[in-house]
Design an enzyme around this catalytic site. Structure first.
Site, PDB file in Angstrom:
ATOM      1  CG  ASP A 110      -1.134   2.058   6.879  1.00 25.74           C
ATOM      2  OD1 ASP A 110      -1.516   1.826   5.713  1.00 25.74           O
ATOM      3  OD2 ASP A 110      -1.319   3.143   7.456  1.00 25.74           O
ATOM      4  CE  LYS A 120      -5.192  -0.726  -2.039  1.00 28.43           C
ATOM      5  NZ  LYS A 120      -4.910   0.005  -0.770  1.00 28.43           N
ATOM      6  CG  PHE A 172     -14.957   7.517   1.368  1.00 25.57           C
ATOM      7  CD1 PHE A 172     -14.717   8.332   0.285  1.00 25.57           C
ATOM      8  CD2 PHE A 172     -14.238   6.346   1.498  1.00 25.57           C
ATOM      9  CE1 PHE A 172     -13.759   7.986  -0.659  1.00 25.57           C
ATOM     10  CE2 PHE A 172     -13.284   5.982   0.571  1.00 25.57           C
ATOM     11  CZ  PHE A 172     -13.049   6.808  -0.514  1.00 25.57           C
ATOM     12  CD  GLU A 206     -13.015  12.714   7.771  1.00 28.95           C
ATOM     13  OE1 GLU A 206     -13.009  12.508   9.009  1.00 28.95           O
ATOM     14  OE2 GLU A 206     -13.935  12.331   7.025  1.00 28.95           O
ATOM     15  CB  VAL A 244       1.338   3.368 -14.751  1.00 30.23           C
ATOM     16  CG1 VAL A 244       0.303   4.170 -13.976  1.00 30.23           C
ATOM     17  CG2 VAL A 244       2.733   3.716 -14.267  1.00 30.23           C
ATOM     18  CG  ASP A 252      -1.821   1.174   1.310  1.00 29.15           C
ATOM     19  OD1 ASP A 252      -2.302   1.610   0.251  1.00 29.15           O
ATOM     20  OD2 ASP A 252      -2.040   1.692   2.420  1.00 29.15           O
ATOM     21  CE  LYS A 253       0.081   7.372  -2.511  1.00 28.66           C
ATOM     22  NZ  LYS A 253       0.322   8.396  -1.466  1.00 28.66           N
ATOM     23  CB  THR A 254      -1.993   6.375   2.098  1.00 26.77           C
ATOM     24  OG1 THR A 254      -2.147   6.991   0.819  1.00 26.77           O
ATOM     25  CG2 THR A 254      -2.270   7.398   3.186  1.00 26.77           C
ATOM     26  CG  ASP A 290      -3.778  -1.725   3.201  1.00 26.77           C
ATOM     27  OD1 ASP A 290      -4.190  -1.509   2.050  1.00 26.77           O
ATOM     28  OD2 ASP A 290      -3.216  -0.857   3.901  1.00 26.77           O
TER      29      ASP A 290
END
EC number: 7.6.2.1
Length: 817
Positions: free
Chosen positions: A677, A657, A398, A356, A617, A134-136, A681
């Protein structure tokens, strides 16, 4: 919990291969015993006149052969390595001990170390071929900084943090310095010859509405003390009080425990740390304080009790405890920090996502302050000391399909019903109300789109802000249909999503925000080492392609000399044409290269260089076509990915994913590792052969569902390339040693079966115990994790394996071994 696929027992490939070898040993033993029994009967039939001691009286040759079969089983049972499983578990425990006690895998800032939550797959770490990340929060810090905003087509940047402006080396806050131009436009201060007073008042009103959207369009909770989750990494609830920490009466203790039980049940989501808290917190044991309940009479009685004595409190501010704070042993610096300002002290914002928090904090800096929030109201202090209480009619949460969230509020003065919405530009910009090409609103949309593209190229996370004014009749009709969807018996989620989408249409753009999420320390070096070791890296993120590509370059996932293959199609036919076009070009280049150089070694070397010189990509819409079984594009896409050293998937949902990991693992027959994280995920972590959870800002869901827990992504380099290699090296050699040892003992016993059988049996048993004890003791002392240069070690291992592959003339896939 929706992303949790349930528990799944994972076994390493070494264990699977060992079980197969043991089964073959059992079959071999049975066959040899049968041959021995048949030979015994034939021998007795040949020498039928034999008597005692060769043949017992009254027993036939068939019974003698049957007894001979079990005699051979007892004598030759040494062929089966029974002690291997016990010794294997002992070695795994020793390997876990070395991993836990490695100071290079300890993070002093977070006071956390690497944890092995699954003891049976440590050797699998040294055989990883594909990493899905994952990225974030995994590659980045997940500490969001408000950098830019576009309001009505005007760009306002925020290049400095408050602590950076003060010249502080240590960042204790992520609040940004206010943009002076935005302040002037908001307060109508300053002279601007290009705009009339009416235009300036209109821009000021738009800025106020933008800040109001930042303050109320969220799920942020305001509190006066930070919330601490009582659940640890093991999933157990820590006791809120010690028996020695309080000497109060039993009635007061019962009241506190009841209140904490209600507080624990009401908080199901672990919030992010407050923005105004210290970035580096010393590790302290937490003794929870009292929750802020309106009726404070029991609290006052509890504090005034002479027998009450607080042992230690780690909450920085307790204004409701009265005058007993002097017993907290605070330093002068801490007391200075706890001193409230002349105005009301800034509340602590707790939210489900750091985005947020950054948006609410940015609005707070411009005096649009969210001071109180309940399930039905939101109290906001607007510029000019105007405190308004907005009624929250509905919250549209969301989800990964809509890629936006909304809130419906009722203005306390105008009584208008307003829908405020924020989300991805790919979702909101296509749902705007139709406008004329030469209108002012069309110009604002075009300028906002230009600013969004600029923000994305800088690697910032972009959100679009929009609104819609609803009439009473429109809201009533929508609410009636929405309640019918909630009460439906089938397809409830789809009906609710359709209900949300019907309302989130005909929007009017307000502006856009850009948030920076910095890379973690050591991420570029770690990715570079893993790619150099021959591991293919897949990064799965929900960000825009432009943002994700910029982060990929910063993290050294992409390099400037790489050829970037982009597949961003809107139809199945376009996706199919792009995949086959890239495949034909690559295969054509490969054929020409093979014709020019025919030797084996250069071909493998060139293949490795071609893989490292190419990256792929793909966006979420294209993944929808690729992962559809009816499209037959999965195998061509995976074949294309094998020619690339890294793959970047943008706008990917949590289920995509997990499905990508499953498809790659099953189709390519490779060993996969997933690292993340957050709760989104969890499914990916559980699907991979090895799942690693990062102890980040989004709670402990990923850690609790993982096989291993790391405090930082940079520790993955040493964890895989050093500990993973040595774990596999030790266990593989030990398994081979046991099979060879038993084979030698078996041959000796079979050869000397007819002489000194008792002595040999006792000697073999003693020898088995001795060598087994010496073996696991040797592995306990053999700690080779202190490799001086991990990168150099990585190149050495990868080169050695490549040379071995060339000598054996086997697979052309380079696997980290």
């Amino acid at each position: 919990m929706l992303n949790n696929g349930g528990p799944r027992y994972k076994r390493s490939s070494l264990e699977k291969q060992m079980n197969q070898d043991v089964i073959w040993c059992v079959l071999t033993l049975v066959i040899l015993c049968i041959i021995g029994a048949v030979g015994c009967k034939l021998w007795l039939n040949t020498y039928y006149h034999l008597g005692e001691p060769f043949v017992s009286d009254g027993m036939s040759n068939s019974i003698e052969a049957f007894l001979a079969f079990w005699t051979y089983v007892i004598i030759l049972q040494i062929l089966i390595p029974l002690s291997l499983y016990v010794t294997l578990e002992m070695c795994k425990i020793i390997q876990v001990y070395h991993i836990h006690n490695n100071v290079n895998l300890y993070d002093p800032l977070m006071n956390k170390r690497t944890q092995c939550r699954a003891l049976n797959i440590t050797e699998e770490l040294g055989q990883i071929q594909y990493i899905f990340s994952d990225k974030t929060g995994t590659l980045t810090e997940n500490r969001m900084i408000f950098r830019n905003c576009s309001i009505a087509g005007v760009d306002y940047d925020h290049p400095q943090l408050v602590d950076e402006a003060k010249g502080l080396n240590k960042l204790t806050s992520l609040s940004v310095v206010c943009n002076q131009k935005l302040l002037d436009d908001l307060t109508l201060i300053g002279i601007n010859g290009d705009e009339t007073p009416v235009q300036r008042q209109l821009q000021s009103a738009r800025i106020q509405e933008f800040l109001l959207l930042l303050a109320v369009c969220n799920t942020v909770v305001c509190s006066h003390h930070p919330h601490v989750d009582l659940m640890n990494e093991s999933g157990t609830i820590d006791q809120p009080f010690d028996g020695d920490s309080l000497d109060a009466s039993s009635s007061n203790t019962q009241i506190l425990n009841d209140r904490y039980a209600r507080l624990t049940e009401s908080r199901s989501v672990t919030p992010s740390p407050p923005l105004n808290s210290n970035l580096y917190i010393e590790p302290r044991r937490h003794v929870p304080c009292l929750p802020p309940i309106a009726d404070t009479s029991p609290i006052t009685e509890f504090n005034d009790s002479k027998n009450t004595k607080l042992k230690k409190i780690s909450i920085p501010a307790l204004p409701f405890l009265g005058k007993k704070n002097g017993a907290l042993n605070l330093t002068d610096e801490q007391k200075l920090k706890l001193t409230p300002s002349p105005k009301d002290s800034k509340p602590i914002f707790e939210a489900e996502s750091p985005d947020e928090l950054a948006l609410v904090d940015a609005a707070y800096n411009y005096d649009c302050r969210l001071v109180k929030r309940t399930p039905s109201t939101a109290t906001v202090e607007m510029p000019g000391d105007n405190r308004l209480e907005y009624e929250i009619l509905q919250i549209l949460p969301f989800d990964s399909i809509r890629k936006c969230m909304s809130v419906i509020i009722k203005h306390p003065v105008t009584k208008k019903i307003i829908l405020y919405c924020k989300g991805a530009d790919s979702t909101l910009l296509v749902n705007m109300a139709p406008v004329e090409d030469d209108s002012e609103q069309k110009q604002i949309i075009n300028k906002t789109q230009q600013h969004i593209n600029y923000y994305a190229k800088k690697g910032l996370r972009v959100l679009v802000m929009a609104k819609r004014i609803l009439s009473v009749q429109e809201y009533s009709d929508w609410l009636r249909k929405h309640e019918e969807a909630e009460l439906a018996h089938d397809n409830v989620e789809r009906r609710l999503r359709d209900s949300y989408c019907n309302l989130e249409s005909n929007l009017t753009v307000i502006g856009a925000s850009a948030i920076e999420d910095r890379l973690q320390e050591g991420v570029p070096e770690t990715l570079n080492s893993l790619i150099s070791a021959g591991i293919v890296i897949w990064v799965l993120t929900g960000d825009k392609p432009e943002t994700a590509i910029n982060i990929a370059y910063s993290a050294k996932l992409f390099s400037p000399h790489m050829e970037i293959l982009k597949i961003m199609a809107r139809t199945k036919e376009a996706a199919e044409n792009s995949i086959y076009c890239y495949l034909s070009d690559i295969e054509r280049d490969q054929d020409s290269s093979d014709e020019s150089t025919f030797s084996v070694a250069p071909i493998n070397t060139q293949r490795r260089s071609r893989c490292q010189g190419r990256a792929l990509v793909v966006d979420g819409k294209t993944l929808t076509f690729i992962l559809d079984k009816r499209s037959n594009l999965t195998k061509p896409f995976l074949k294309l990915s094998t020619y690339c050293s890294s793959v970047l998937c943008c706008r990917a949902t949590p289920l995509q994913k997990a499905y990508i990991v499953k498809v790659v693992k099953e189709e390519l027959k490779v060993r996969t590792l997933a690292v993340g994280d957050g709760a989104n995920d969890v499914s990916m972590i559980q699907t991979a052969d090895v799942g690693i959870g990062i102890s980040g800002q989004e709670g402990m869901q990923a850690v609790m569902a993982s096989d291993f827990a790391l405090p930082r992504f940079k520790f993955l380099e040493r964890f895989l390339l050093v500990h993973g290699h040595w774990s596999y090296h030790r266990l593989a050699n030990m398994v081979l040693y046991f099979f060879y040892k038993n084979a030698v003992s078996f041959i000796r016993i079979a050869y000397f079966k007819w002489s000194k059988s008792c002595f040999l049996s006792i000697g073999v048993c003693f020898l088995t115990v001795l060598v087994s004890a010496i073996l696991w003791f040797f592995w306990f002392c053999d700690d080779r994790s202190d490799v001086p240069n991990v990168v150099q070690f990585t190149f050495y291992v990868f080169t050695s394996y490549c040379n071995w592959c060339l000598r054996q003339k086997c697979s052309r896939r380079f696997t980290y071994k």
